[in-house]
Design an enzyme around this catalytic site. Structure first.
Site, PDB file in Angstrom:
ATOM      1  N   GLY A   1       0.947   6.982 -12.029  1.00 15.50           N
ATOM      2  CA  GLY A   1       0.332   7.930 -10.286  1.00 15.50           C
ATOM      3  C   GLY A   1       0.899   8.797 -10.758  1.00 15.50           C
ATOM      4  O   GLY A   1       0.871   9.989 -11.348  1.00 15.50           O
TER       5      GLY A   1
ATOM      6  N   ASP B   1       0.544  -0.918  -0.098  1.00 10.98           N
ATOM      7  CA  ASP B   1      -0.146   0.310  -0.068  1.00 10.98           C
ATOM      8  C   ASP B   1       0.584   0.881   0.136  1.00 10.98           C
ATOM      9  O   ASP B   1       1.659   1.378   0.555  1.00 10.98           O
ATOM     10  CB  ASP B   1      -0.878  -0.166   1.009  1.00 10.98           C
ATOM     11  CG  ASP B   1      -2.036   0.877   1.272  1.00 10.98           C
ATOM     12  OD1 ASP B   1      -3.091   0.612  -0.079  1.00 10.98           O
ATOM     13  OD2 ASP B   1      -2.339   2.066   1.627  1.00 10.98           O
ATOM     14  N   SER B   2       0.996   2.149  -0.896  1.00 10.99           N
ATOM     15  CA  SER B   2       1.733   3.056  -0.820  1.00 10.99           C
ATOM     16  C   SER B   2       0.593   4.516  -0.892  1.00 10.99           C
ATOM     17  O   SER B   2      -0.605   4.268  -1.597  1.00 10.99           O
ATOM     18  CB  SER B   2       2.419   2.490  -2.585  1.00 10.99           C
ATOM     19  OG  SER B   2       1.632   2.461  -3.400  1.00 10.99           O
TER      20      SER B   2
ATOM     21  N   HIS C   1      10.675   4.692  -3.202  1.00  7.98           N
ATOM     22  CA  HIS C   1       9.554   4.311  -1.767  1.00  7.98           C
ATOM     23  C   HIS C   1       9.694   2.929  -2.119  1.00  7.98           C
ATOM     24  O   HIS C   1       9.802   2.117  -0.800  1.00  7.98           O
ATOM     25  CB  HIS C   1       8.444   4.668  -1.606  1.00  7.98           C
ATOM     26  CG  HIS C   1       7.335   4.973  -2.671  1.00  7.98           C
ATOM     27  ND1 HIS C   1       8.333   5.556  -3.768  1.00  7.98           N
ATOM     28  CD2 HIS C   1       6.311   4.310  -2.971  1.00  7.98           C
ATOM     29  CE1 HIS C   1       6.971   5.579  -4.615  1.00  7.98           C
ATOM     30  NE2 HIS C   1       6.332   5.010  -4.252  1.00  7.98           N
ATOM     31  N   ARG C   2       9.210   2.057  -2.655  1.00  6.83           N
ATOM     32  CA  ARG C   2       8.268   0.526  -2.894  1.00  6.83           C
ATOM     33  C   ARG C   2      10.005   0.221  -2.977  1.00  6.83           C
ATOM     34  O   ARG C   2       9.710  -1.257  -2.442  1.00  6.83           O
ATOM     35  CB  ARG C   2       8.016   0.724  -4.208  1.00  6.83           C
ATOM     36  CG  ARG C   2       7.262  -0.929  -4.703  1.00  6.83           C
ATOM     37  CD  ARG C   2       6.385  -0.292  -6.227  1.00  6.83           C
ATOM     38  NE  ARG C   2       4.699   0.307  -5.569  1.00  6.83           N
ATOM     39  CZ  ARG C   2       4.476   1.584  -6.024  1.00  6.83           C
ATOM     40  NH1 ARG C   2       5.089   1.871  -7.031  1.00  6.83           N
ATOM     41  NH2 ARG C   2       4.004   2.376  -5.196  1.00  6.83           N
TER      42      ARG C   2
HETATM   43  P1  IMP Z   1      -2.694   2.166  -3.705  1.00  6.62           P
HETATM   44  O1  IMP Z   1      -2.560   0.664  -4.910  1.00  6.62           O
HETATM   45  O2  IMP Z   1      -3.846   1.708  -2.736  1.00  6.62           O
HETATM   46  O3  IMP Z   1      -1.402   1.391  -2.249  1.00  6.62           O
HETATM   47  O4  IMP Z   1      -2.345   3.682  -4.321  1.00  6.62           O
HETATM   48  C1  IMP Z   1      -1.782   3.827  -4.685  1.00  6.62           C
HETATM   49  C2  IMP Z   1      -1.760   5.036  -5.403  1.00  6.62           C
HETATM   50  O5  IMP Z   1      -1.146   5.702  -4.654  1.00  6.62           O
HETATM   51  C3  IMP Z   1      -1.452   4.873  -6.495  1.00  6.62           C
HETATM   52  O6  IMP Z   1      -2.474   4.666  -7.176  1.00  6.62           O
HETATM   53  C4  IMP Z   1      -0.960   6.478  -6.946  1.00  6.62           C
HETATM   54  O7  IMP Z   1      -1.662   6.757  -7.180  1.00  6.62           O
HETATM   55  C5  IMP Z   1      -0.318   6.508  -5.426  1.00  6.62           C
HETATM   56  N1  IMP Z   1       1.398   5.843  -5.839  1.00  6.62           N
HETATM   57  C6  IMP Z   1       1.873   5.264  -5.190  1.00  6.62           C
HETATM   58  N2  IMP Z   1       3.208   4.855  -5.638  1.00  6.62           N
HETATM   59  C7  IMP Z   1       3.584   5.900  -6.342  1.00  6.62           C
HETATM   60  C8  IMP Z   1       4.675   5.409  -7.208  1.00  6.62           C
HETATM   61  O8  IMP Z   1       5.183   4.877  -7.068  1.00  6.62           O
HETATM   62  N3  IMP Z   1       4.403   6.547  -8.070  1.00  6.62           N
HETATM   63  C9  IMP Z   1       3.318   7.532  -8.485  1.00  6.62           C
HETATM   64  N4  IMP Z   1       2.682   7.476  -7.518  1.00  6.62           N
HETATM   65  C10 IMP Z   1       2.581   6.249  -7.055  1.00  6.62           C
END
Ligand code: IMP
Length: 198
Positions: free
Chosen positions: A155, A71-72, A182-183
Site C-alpha cells: 500500500g 478495515d484500514s 496502526h494494525r
Molecule cells: P482495506 O482492505 O479496505 O482495509 O484497504 C486498506 C488499504 O489501505 C490498503 O489497500 C492500503 O492502500 C491502505 N493501507 C492500510 N493499511 C496499510 C499499511 O499498513 N500500509 C500501507 N497501506 C495501508
C-alpha cells in the site's frame, strides 16, 4: 483447538495479521482456507469502523468460527482526510498500490514538509455467528514523503514516514512495522476480546 478466521483477501495484510496474532492459543485460518463460496462485501461505509463491522458480521453469518476483519487506510491532513476509507481504490476501483501512491504524490506536489502530516488507521472487528463481539482501533502518525522509498510492506508504506523517523515503513523491517503500526495497536487491543471468547 479454537479457530479464528481472518476476513481479508489482501495477502500482505493477511501476513501481517497472522504475525500480529501470534501467541494466542488458537488456530488461524484465512477465508481461502475454507474453500467456501462466500459473498463479496461492498465496503460502502463512511467510517473504518462501519466497514470492519460489515465485513466481520457478513462472514460470521456463513462461517461458524470466530471472525476477525480489519478495515484500514491512510488519513492525510492536507487532503481533508482523504483517501481514508477509499485508500485501496483511491486512483480507481481496481487500482494497484503504485497507482494510488502516484495519485497521492500528485495531489501533494505543492504541499510543504510541515503540512504533510498523515495518520494510518486500522479498526479490527470481531464477530461470531452474526453477533458483533467488539471493535478496537489503532493509529500511527507520520508524514508523507516526496517520492516512494523502500520495497517492504504494501500500500502506502513507501510514502509513509512514521513520526520521529527519517525512513518510510517500506524501508523498515516487518518486525519494526509490526511494533508500532496502526494494525499492531488495534490487534494488540483486540487480543483481549479474542481471549475472552476462547
Ligand atoms: P482495506 O482492505 O479496505 O482495509 O484497504 C486498506 C488499504 O489501505 C490498503 O489497500 C492500503 O492502500 C491502505 N493501507 C492500510 N493499511 C496499510 C499499511 O499498513 N500500509 C500501507 N497501506 C495501508
Amino acid at each position: 483447538m479454537r479457530k479464528l478466521v481472518i476476513a481479508t483477501k489482501n495477502e500482505k495484510k493477511k501476513k501481517e495479521l497472522i504475525k500480529l496474532l501470534k501467541g494466542l492459543n488458537i488456530k488461524i485460518l484465512n477465508l481461502s482456507d475454507l474453500k467456501m463460496h462466500l459473498p463479496h462485501v461492498v465496503e460502502d461505509g463512511r467510517t473504518f469502523r462501519q466497514n470492519a463491522v460489515k465485513k466481520a458480521l457478513t462472514f460470521s453469518r456463513y462461517i461458524k468460527e470466530l471472525i476477525l476483519a480489519d478495515d484500514s487506510g491512510l488519513v492525510v491532513e492536507a487532503l481533508d482526510g482523504k483517501p481514508g476509507v477509499r485508500s485501496s481504490r483511491f486512483a480507481h476501483t481496481k487500482a494497484k498500490d503504485e497507482e494510488n501512491n502516484a495519485k497521492l504524490l500528485k495531489l501533494m506536489k505543492d504541499v510543504p514538509l510541515k503540512k504533510r502530516g498523515a495518520t494510518f488507521v486500522s479498526v479490527v472487528a470481531i464477530a461470531k455467528e452474526g453477533n458483533l463481539i467488539g471493535t478496537r482501533r489503532g493509529e500511527c502518525k507520520g508524514t508523507i514523503g516526496f517520492e516512494p522509498e523502500g520495497k517492504n510492506g504494501f500500500g502506502y508504506d513507501p510514502l509513509f514516514i512514521p513520526k520521529g523517523k527519517s525512513r518510510t515503513f517500506a524501508q523498515f523491517s516487518s518486525s519494526f512495522k509490526n511494533r508500532i503500526s496502526h494494525r499492531a495497536k488495534a490487534v494488540k487491543k483486540a487480543k483481549s476480546i479474542i481471549k475472552k471468547c476462547l
